[in-house]
Design an enzyme around this catalytic site. Sequence first.
Site, PDB file in Angstrom:
ATOM      1  N   ASP A 157      76.062  73.317  28.093  1.00 30.34           N
ATOM      2  CA  ASP A 157      77.186  73.609  28.993  1.00 30.34           C
ATOM      3  C   ASP A 157      76.764  74.582  30.102  1.00 30.34           C
ATOM      4  O   ASP A 157      77.000  74.330  31.287  1.00 30.34           O
ATOM      5  CB  ASP A 157      78.371  74.206  28.218  1.00 30.34           C
ATOM      6  CG  ASP A 157      79.126  73.159  27.405  1.00 30.34           C
ATOM      7  OD1 ASP A 157      78.579  72.062  27.210  1.00 30.34           O
ATOM      8  OD2 ASP A 157      80.243  73.461  26.951  1.00 30.34           O
ATOM      9  N   VAL A 217      91.438  75.307  29.376  1.00 33.94           N
ATOM     10  CA  VAL A 217      90.644  76.040  28.374  1.00 33.94           C
ATOM     11  C   VAL A 217      90.537  75.212  27.092  1.00 33.94           C
ATOM     12  O   VAL A 217      91.458  74.484  26.734  1.00 33.94           O
ATOM     13  CB  VAL A 217      91.333  77.403  28.088  1.00 33.94           C
ATOM     14  CG1 VAL A 217      90.632  78.162  26.975  1.00 33.94           C
ATOM     15  CG2 VAL A 217      91.375  78.236  29.354  1.00 33.94           C
ATOM     16  N   ALA A 229      81.807  77.834  32.862  1.00 32.59           N
ATOM     17  CA  ALA A 229      82.081  77.936  34.299  1.00 32.59           C
ATOM     18  C   ALA A 229      82.572  79.340  34.660  1.00 32.59           C
ATOM     19  O   ALA A 229      82.194  79.889  35.701  1.00 32.59           O
ATOM     20  CB  ALA A 229      83.098  76.880  34.720  1.00 32.59           C
TER      21      ALA A 229
HETATM   22  C1  MEV Z   1      80.239  71.123  23.938  1.00 33.19           C
HETATM   23  O1  MEV Z   1      80.469  70.834  25.298  1.00 33.19           O
HETATM   24  C2  MEV Z   1      79.088  70.287  23.418  1.00 33.19           C
HETATM   25  C3  MEV Z   1      78.752  70.503  21.947  1.00 33.19           C
HETATM   26  O2  MEV Z   1      77.624  69.656  21.678  1.00 33.19           O
HETATM   27  C4  MEV Z   1      78.387  71.952  21.669  1.00 33.19           C
HETATM   28  C5  MEV Z   1      77.082  72.392  22.297  1.00 33.19           C
HETATM   29  O3  MEV Z   1      76.233  71.563  22.651  1.00 33.19           O
HETATM   30  O4  MEV Z   1      76.881  73.612  22.406  1.00 33.19           O
HETATM   31  C6  MEV Z   1      79.879  70.082  21.037  1.00 33.19           C
END
Ligand code: MEV
Length: 325
Positions: A152, A102, A111
């Site tokens: 994500d 986490v 996920a």
């Molecule tokens: C998080 O995996 C990636 C960031 O660019 C945040 C986002 O894109 O939402 C830090």
Amino acid sequence: MPQFSAHAPGKIILFGEHAVVHGQPAIAVPITQVRVTATVTPDIRGKAGTVRIQALDVDLDARLDELDRDHPLAAAVEGVAATLGISRIPACTLRVTSTIPVASGLGSGAAVSVAVVRALAGFLGQPLADEQVSAIAFEIEKIHHGTPSGIDNTVVTYAQPVYFIKKSAAARAQPRGAALIETFTIAKPFTIVVGDTGIASPTRQTVGDVRAGWGADPGHYETLFAAVGSLTKSARQAIESGHPQRLGPLMDENHALLGEMGVSSPELDHLVSAAREAGALGAKLSGGGRGGNMIALAPPEQADQIASALRSSGAARTIVARIER
Ligand code: MEV
């Protein structure tokens, strides 16, 4: 209704984290060595509408109506019910297990959402299209991240490498979605070693801090974001043209720019240097930063040696991933 299970992979951001929140492109790939599994089992004697949620990895065993409405698991269940127009879910138990650490930049929150949404919709006999799954997961990302780009939930839903550009607020009002999402060819597979600092670092915090930095000095931050964007474009070209070794220096530059944004940390810098000293062609933090994971581009025959150097330098764990499609 029979039991139904679904899985979702983790992810890494190869290029463009943070800058992607501000409109620049980013590249992310799924990591199948870690994953979330969600299983919905009918409770034959239970009263309709009673959903029990068990996520024993995080010590959660509760009824849906005992959770806050903005609890990510409650939001996932409600998101499915609203999308399908179901007011009362048949009594069931939703079990969630995960091997994704986490708050480590590996997409654990996205996920969990994707696996839960797919498992519940499947259990209800109404599987959702990827676009709908990703849209529900994006709403839940807002609870986790505040102002996520959407990368994500996208890479985890489609489980494919993605080149992603978030649209401006004005363009989002148009019918065709909140982002430009392109899948692209990985002409030649390459090897990435992931090293975990073991330090949990919530993305909401680092995304908020970068936003605050941008607010205080927009000119400087926009120059950094644009520089990251141009690295990301070069990286895509290198991947599509079958020259992944060219990613190494681009990763090094991306890491330096993330450092200037204030999202690296002594532990990440230490692992990045250790990877380079052990033979990596380049390395950078991956995800929100300040903790979580870093990634290194490895000549395939040196991947295990680089992973072992990372563990000797304090990495809590490592993953060797072949990136291909
Ligand atoms: C998080 O995996 C990636 C960031 O660019 C945040 C986002 O894109 O939402 C830090």
